[in-house]
Structure formats: structure tokens, C-alpha cells
Design a protein around this motif. Structure first.
Motif, PDB file in Angstrom:
ATOM      1  N   THR A 151       3.856  76.126  58.563  1.00 35.40           N
ATOM      2  CA  THR A 151       4.492  77.009  57.570  1.00 35.40           C
ATOM      3  C   THR A 151       3.951  77.422  56.451  1.00 35.40           C
ATOM      4  OG1 THR A 151       5.366  75.090  56.362  1.00 35.40           O
ATOM      5  CG2 THR A 151       6.700  75.636  58.213  1.00 35.40           C
ATOM      6  N   PRO A 152       4.157  78.385  55.561  1.00 31.93           N
ATOM      7  CA  PRO A 152       3.641  78.632  54.050  1.00 31.93           C
ATOM      8  C   PRO A 152       3.214  77.512  53.270  1.00 31.93           C
ATOM      9  CG  PRO A 152       4.972  80.546  54.743  1.00 31.93           C
ATOM     10  CD  PRO A 152       5.229  79.410  55.883  1.00 31.93           C
ATOM     11  N   LEU A 153       4.329  76.646  53.231  1.00 33.37           N
ATOM     12  CA  LEU A 153       4.238  75.549  52.325  1.00 33.37           C
ATOM     13  C   LEU A 153       3.356  74.537  53.059  1.00 33.37           C
ATOM     14  CD1 LEU A 153       5.370  74.179  49.716  1.00 33.37           C
ATOM     15  CD2 LEU A 153       7.363  73.156  51.204  1.00 33.37           C
ATOM     16  N   GLN A 154       3.289  74.342  54.215  1.00 34.42           N
ATOM     17  CA  GLN A 154       2.310  73.549  54.877  1.00 34.42           C
ATOM     18  C   GLN A 154       0.761  74.005  54.620  1.00 34.42           C
ATOM     19  OE1 GLN A 154       3.506  73.355  58.779  1.00 34.42           O
ATOM     20  NE2 GLN A 154       4.501  71.600  58.469  1.00 34.42           N
ATOM     21  N   LEU A 155       0.497  75.539  54.606  1.00 29.92           N
ATOM     22  CA  LEU A 155      -0.608  75.829  54.242  1.00 29.92           C
ATOM     23  C   LEU A 155      -0.896  75.993  52.881  1.00 29.92           C
ATOM     24  CD1 LEU A 155      -2.974  77.892  54.782  1.00 29.92           C
ATOM     25  CD2 LEU A 155      -1.359  79.667  54.039  1.00 29.92           C
ATOM     26  N   GLU A 156       0.055  75.742  52.046  1.00 23.07           N
ATOM     27  CA  GLU A 156      -0.458  75.369  50.350  1.00 23.07           C
ATOM     28  C   GLU A 156      -0.672  73.987  50.388  1.00 23.07           C
ATOM     29  OE1 GLU A 156       0.640  73.788  46.621  1.00 23.07           O
ATOM     30  OE2 GLU A 156       1.604  73.368  48.395  1.00 23.07           O
ATOM     31  N   ARG A 157      -0.332  73.006  51.123  1.00 25.12           N
ATOM     32  CA  ARG A 157      -0.483  71.577  51.108  1.00 25.12           C
ATOM     33  C   ARG A 157      -1.896  71.285  51.695  1.00 25.12           C
ATOM     34  NH1 ARG A 157       5.595  69.592  52.690  1.00 25.12           N
ATOM     35  NH2 ARG A 157       6.343  69.790  50.602  1.00 25.12           N
ATOM     36  N   THR A 158      -2.396  72.242  52.475  1.00 22.90           N
ATOM     37  CA  THR A 158      -3.921  71.938  52.888  1.00 22.90           C
ATOM     38  C   THR A 158      -4.849  72.055  51.941  1.00 22.90           C
ATOM     39  OG1 THR A 158      -4.070  74.179  53.699  1.00 22.90           O
ATOM     40  CG2 THR A 158      -3.191  72.605  54.995  1.00 22.90           C
ATOM     41  N   GLY A 159      -4.550  72.845  50.641  1.00 23.70           N
ATOM     42  CA  GLY A 159      -5.168  73.076  49.478  1.00 23.70           C
ATOM     43  C   GLY A 159      -5.984  74.436  49.940  1.00 23.70           C
ATOM     44  N   ASP A 160      -5.556  75.118  50.857  1.00 22.44           N
ATOM     45  CA  ASP A 160      -6.205  76.530  51.276  1.00 22.44           C
ATOM     46  C   ASP A 160      -6.114  77.527  49.776  1.00 22.44           C
ATOM     47  OD1 ASP A 160      -7.329  78.644  53.209  1.00 22.44           O
ATOM     48  OD2 ASP A 160      -5.295  79.540  52.087  1.00 22.44           O
ATOM     49  N   PRO A 161      -7.091  78.254  49.573  1.00 24.20           N
ATOM     50  CA  PRO A 161      -6.928  78.886  48.281  1.00 24.20           C
ATOM     51  C   PRO A 161      -5.808  80.105  48.344  1.00 24.20           C
ATOM     52  CG  PRO A 161      -8.987  79.305  49.583  1.00 24.20           C
ATOM     53  CD  PRO A 161      -8.265  78.203  50.060  1.00 24.20           C
ATOM     54  N   VAL A 162      -5.794  80.700  49.366  1.00 22.09           N
ATOM     55  CA  VAL A 162      -4.716  81.553  49.620  1.00 22.09           C
ATOM     56  C   VAL A 162      -3.202  80.911  49.559  1.00 22.09           C
ATOM     57  CG1 VAL A 162      -3.355  83.171  50.948  1.00 22.09           C
ATOM     58  CG2 VAL A 162      -6.071  83.208  50.832  1.00 22.09           C
ATOM     59  N   GLY A 163      -3.041  79.777  50.108  1.00 21.56           N
ATOM     60  CA  GLY A 163      -1.772  79.051  50.084  1.00 21.56           C
ATOM     61  C   GLY A 163      -1.587  78.584  48.587  1.00 21.56           C
ATOM     62  N   ARG A 164      -2.556  78.243  47.790  1.00 19.14           N
ATOM     63  CA  ARG A 164      -2.380  77.817  46.402  1.00 19.14           C
ATOM     64  C   ARG A 164      -1.660  79.187  45.581  1.00 19.14           C
ATOM     65  NH1 ARG A 164      -7.276  75.013  46.765  1.00 19.14           N
ATOM     66  NH2 ARG A 164      -8.151  76.603  45.383  1.00 19.14           N
ATOM     67  N   GLN A 165      -2.180  80.360  46.059  1.00 20.34           N
ATOM     68  CA  GLN A 165      -1.667  81.463  45.098  1.00 20.34           C
ATOM     69  C   GLN A 165      -0.325  82.024  45.494  1.00 20.34           C
ATOM     70  OE1 GLN A 165      -4.866  84.662  45.423  1.00 20.34           O
ATOM     71  NE2 GLN A 165      -6.149  83.058  46.272  1.00 20.34           N
ATOM     72  N   ILE A 166       0.253  81.454  46.477  1.00 19.40           N
ATOM     73  CA  ILE A 166       1.685  81.668  46.682  1.00 19.40           C
ATOM     74  C   ILE A 166       2.556  81.322  45.750  1.00 19.40           C
ATOM     75  CG2 ILE A 166       3.588  81.729  48.333  1.00 19.40           C
ATOM     76  CD1 ILE A 166       1.481  81.030  50.676  1.00 19.40           C
ATOM     77  N   PRO A 167       3.528  82.316  45.080  1.00 16.65           N
ATOM     78  CA  PRO A 167       4.129  81.951  44.104  1.00 16.65           C
ATOM     79  C   PRO A 167       5.692  81.301  44.582  1.00 16.65           C
ATOM     80  CG  PRO A 167       4.455  84.185  44.463  1.00 16.65           C
ATOM     81  CD  PRO A 167       3.395  83.779  45.343  1.00 16.65           C
TER      82      PRO A 167
END
Length: 544
Positions: A151-167
Motif C-alpha cells: 500500500t502507499p502507507l507501507q511504501l512510505e514506511r520503507t523510507g522511500d523518497p517518493v513515499g515520504r513526499q505523499i501528503p
């Protein structure tokens, strides 16, 4: 009176009734002004940077471009509501003017459409956060994971730079915690945009919007090519599609994947051709009896139709409806039906096998759900006291009831919607099925309407135009705000809640009733007899 197909007989006094030339000219100019102003307002809102309609993103070195104006929620929302209403009124006025004999040059209309598409493409996504969801799926694929699992939230939790930019504070939790529900080719398009966009969320959304803009422009050219021999139908198509501010907002500004699917769906419907009564004439021009449904459909055209619609279904599974329309059109020709099914299978089966079992599992386990502005809440609220309508709080059996009603309305429309384009036998059943799906099922977004409007553009003018456009307007106003829980005055919040709870559901209900009434009564109110209704549509030629 009606002919054998249930099409109303048209008296000569009703064909291309010109009316007052001065009034027709004035209506045409008012239409042009309304459409222009509506589109400009949408461009300004998109270019004004982060606001309640434009999600916040980190700037990239290239497009999308914007200039932050710090517009208030009140200004943005009210301006968009006004622009949407003005744009819809402009399209309707233009259709009236064309039916009364207005014939402005087509090339400036096409040029204006492409100009609007280009400008909206280089601006940030507006009216929805779906393009950010697509970007997350594309980035997930790029880094070697499956968007059908992560999921997008799991992508953010991996530390991915794009995932961290999701508002995440501005997006719906429903998709932040959900896997992709789109087909393998949609994922491929998202992957391509993510590859080109690198580690910039904004740049990925630009490439996604560019894909949708190219698709939107392709439909403009396809419709223009199909209808080039009929000035009235040609202008009508460009009003319904090319310069329609509501579609420009939902597909180009919003960057929704539906624009990509509709290109292949429309091409598939146009690929299925049949011999018309004129082509069935005898050696001396004597007219033969009209061929039965399914006659004259070649296996080659059927294979191509199935293949192209399979590609559309590989993007968004709901486009299987167009495959059913092709099957209906070929129901009396075993050869054509088999060829179409083979083409569809060639497009769909390898794509899903390549995507793997998670993509197939999504098709089986996904919930159709409901949207909060569904017309069904008008019945469930007063009867059962439901105050919240969402996937998690849906009344018992509502989705099943909606699906059963869809089946009933779809069958009625298949039997009663007249065939106004006999040379393209899949147009009428495709329009019937897509309108039944749009009008009756419980989960709807305004950008879904492109499936039907691209087909409606091939039809003669009728009362159905008004029903479709007004319903689209109502749905579009619900999604003027893209971000979740914005800071806004209480009166604006209350007005939005009234719209989503009562006004738009009522309009959706009335539109569904009107569609059923038109099917039952046959009082479509055709405004003219053109090439489309007489089967004289020209061949679909190559784009070059």
C-alpha cells in the motif's frame, strides 16, 4: 409513429430546425464565452498552487509548474462550483445552437481544446488525489514490489523518497491503506511515469497527467475522424468531449486513468463494423431488406474490437462492459462472437498472468462498495436511519440490490435504446450498458462518465444529452475539493454536506428515472437526422 427499430419518425419540419438566425448566433457566442471562462477559472485554480483542490507537493525542477497564491477554501470551492455550472451551461447552449444550424469552423474549436489540454497538463493535479495514488503504485513497481501487495502507507514506511513526499494528511485513508485495484496495463503506465519521474512525486504526477492528456487528445482526433463528413455531428462531438470543461477538469486536470482506458474502449467499439442498408443494395441500386443484427460483421473487425477492449479492461476492469456490448452486437453471428472473444482473451489473459496472482486476487476480493453521494441514501437514511455512507458502513445488501437494479436497467436499455449508428453496431449496446452502470450502481465518480460520453458523441442529439450532462455536473461539484478535512467556514462545510447528502443524490436519482422513462416511452426527442442515424458514418481512417 416509429420505425422497425423503435426510432421515432422524424417529420421534415423537425429536421435541422433553424429557428431565428440572430438567436442561434447569440446562443453560439454565449456558449463560447461560457466554456472559455469556465476553462480559464479551472486553469487559474490549478496554477494557484496548493489549496483545497490542489494537493501540496514538493516542487520539481520542471513541470508541473505553479505560482502559490494562498487561495482560501471559500474562493476555490465557490469558484469551481460556478465554473462547473457555467461550463455545463455552455456545452448545453452550444448543442442547442448546433441543432439550430450554427456551424462555426471546427479547426479553431479543436485548437482551443488542445491548448486547454496542454496548459492543464503542465499544472499540478487538481480536483483529486488519485494521481498521487497512481504515482505511489508506479514507484512501488519501480523499486521491485507489487502495488497489488504493498500500500502507499507501507511504501512510505520503507523510507522511500517518493513515499515520504505523499501528503498523507490530505489524502483519503481509503486508498492510503489499500492496494491497487487497476489492471496490469494501468500499472505498466504508472511504472513508466515513475521511471521518468525519478524520486520526485510532482514529476511522476506530471508524466501521469501527460499520459492522460495524450489519451484525451487521441479521443478528440478519433471522434473528429469518425464524424468528419457530418458538420453537425462533428461539432456536437467536440462540444460533448473536446471543449467540455467538466471533462477537461476530471481527466486532464485530475489525471485520472479513465482517460487512458476510454481511448482503447472507443477504438474497440469503432473497430466493429457492419454493412449498412446502403451497402446491402442490389446491383442496380435496388434496396434490399435491412440485414439482421450481426449480419455483415467481419471476423477481422471482431478480433480487433475484442483485442482493443481487452486492452481497455487491462487498464480498468469495468471496461469489460464494452466487451459485453460487442458480444451483444455479434450475438447472431457465431463467427464474429468467437473472433471477438478470442481477441479479448489474447489481450487480457497474458497481461494478468504476467502481473501475477496478486493482480488476479484483487479482481476476486475487491469490494465494489458505495460512494457517499449515492442516490440510495435517499431511501436508506429515512427508512433505516443510516447517517454515514461508506464501504465500511454500507447498509445490508445495498450493493447487491444496486447490482440487481443495474442488471434490470441494462437489459431494458439494451432492448429499448435505438440503434442510431447502424454501421457501428456495438455503439448502441455499449452506450446502453455504460449508462446503466453509471446511473444505477452504488459506487460512482464523475470521471467514470467518460466511458458513456465518448459513445454519446457518436449519437444524434436527444433529451439524453441533458440528462447525462446535468448528472455529470452534479457529480463534479462533489469533488471540487481534493484534500481531506480542509479548513473552511461552517456554512461552506454545511453546504458541501447538503450537496453530497441530498442535492447530488437527488439529481442522480432523477437522472436514473429519466433514463428509464426514455427507454420505456421511446420519447428520446431526436433533434435531427444526420449521417449517424442513417448509417453513413465514414470509415475510421488511420491517424496519419
Amino acid at each position: 409513429m416509429s420505425d422497425r427499430d423503435g426510432v421515432e419518425a422524424t417529420s421534415p419540419t423537425w429536421v435541422n430546425r433553424p429557428g431565428s438566425p440572430e438567436l442561434t448566433r447569440l446562443t453560439g457566442w454565449l456558449s463560447a464565452v461560457a466554456i472559455t471562462v469556465s476553462t480559464l477559472v479551472m486553469i487559474v485554480i490549478s496554477a494557484a498552487g496548493p489549496n483545497v483542490s490542489v494537493p501540496a507537493m514538493r516542487r520539481a525542477s520542471g513541470p508541473p509548474w505553479w505560482h502559490t497564491l494562498h487561495l482560501t477554501a471559500t474562493f476555490v470551492t465557490v469558484s469551481l462550483w460556478a465554473a462547473m455550472a457555467l461550463g455545463c451551461a455552455g456545452v448545453i447552449a452550444g448543442l442547442v445552437a448546433v441543432a439550430r444550424g450554427a456551424r462555426p469552423p471546427v479547426r479553431p474549436v479543436i485548437a482551443a481544446a488542445f491548448l486547454a489540454v496542454v496548459v492543464l497538463t503542465v499544472l499540478p493535479p487538481a480536483g483529486s488525489t488519485d494521481s498521487i495514488s497512481y504515482a505511489a503504485s508506479g514507484r512501488t513497481a519501480v523499486i521491485g514490489h507489487s502495488p497489488y501487495v504493498m500500500t502507499p502507507l507501507q511504501l512510505e514506511r520503507t523510507g522511500d523518497p517518493v513515499g515520504r513526499q505523499i501528503p498523507f494528511g490530505e489524502i483519503p485513508s481509503s486508498w492510503a491503506n489499500a492496494v491497487s485495484v487497476y489492471g496490469p496495463l494501468a500499472t505498466a503506465a504508472e511504472w513508466g511515469a515513475a521511471e521518468l519521474g525519478g524520486t520526485s512525486l510532482a514529476r511522476i504526477t506530471f508524466w501521469l497527467k501527460l499520459e492522460e492528456a495524450v489519451a484525451f487528445g487521441a479521443v478528440i482526433l478519433i471522434l473528429d475522424r469518425l464524424l468528419r463528413s457530418d458538420p453537425e455531428m462533428r461539432l456536437r462531438a467536440h462540444l460533448l468531449w473536446s471543449v467540455n470543461p467538466l471533462l477537461l477538469w476530471e481527466i486532464v486536470a485530475g489525471g485520472h486513468i479513465d482517460g487512458l482506458a476510454v481511448v482503447f474502449g472507443l477504438l474497440g467499439i469503432a473497430a466493429l463494423r457492419a454493412r449498412t442498408p446502403q451497402e446491402e443494395s442490389g446491383p442496380r441500386g435496388e434496396s434490399k431488406a435491412r440485414p439482421e443484427i450481426g449480419a455483415g460483421i467481419g471476423a477481422g473487425g471482431a478480433v480487433l474490437a475484442g483485442l482493443l477492449i481487452g486492452v481497455a479492461a487491462d487498464i480498468k476492469v469495468e471496461y469489460v462492459l464494452l466487451g459485453l456490448a460487442v458480444a451483444w452486437a455479434c450475438r447472431r453471428s457465431v463467427t464474429a462472437a468467437t473472433a471477438a472473444a478470442a481477441g479479448f482473451a489474447v489481450a487480457v489473459i497474458p497481461a494478468y498472468l504476467a502481473a501475477g496472482s496478486p493482480a488476479i486476487k484483487v479482481l476476486v476480493t475487491r469490494s465494489t462498495g458505495i460512494t457517499w453521494d449515492t442516490m440510495y441514501q435517499l431511501f436508506w437514511r429515512p427508512v433505516l436511519g443510516y447517517t454515514q455512507f461508506s464501504v465500511s458502513s454500507a447498509p445490508p445488501h445495498l450493493v447487491l440490490i444496486a447490482d440487481l437494479l443495474f442488471a434490470a436497467v441494462a437489459l431494458l436499455a439494451l432492448l429499448r435504446l435505438p440503434d442510431r449508428v447502424p454501421s457501428l453496431p456495438a455503439v448502441a449496446p455499449a452506450l446502453a450498458l455504460s449508462l446503466a452502470w453509471l446511473f444505477v450502481t452504488a459506487f460512482q465518480r464523475p470521471w467514470y462518465d467518460v466511458m458513456a460520453i465518448s459513445l454519446l458523441a457518436l449519437y444524434s442529439a436527444s433529451r439524453l444529452d441533458w440528462v447525462v450532462l446535468i448528472r455529470l455536473l452534479a457529480g463534479a461539484t462533489i469533488y471540487a475539493q481534493a484534500i481531506q478535512s480542509p479548513v473552511e467556514p461552517h456554512w461552506l462545510y454545511d453546504l458541501g454536506q447538503f450537496n453530497g447528502t441530498w442535492l447530488t443524490p437527488t439529481i442522480r436519482l432523477l437522472a436514473a428515472i429519466a433514463f428509464v422513462w426514455l427507454c420505456v416511452s421511446g420519447r428520446w426527442g431526436w433533434r435531427s437526422v444526420s449521417a449517424a442515424s442513417s448509417g453513413r458514418l465514414p470509415e475510421l481512417l488511420p491517424m496519419t
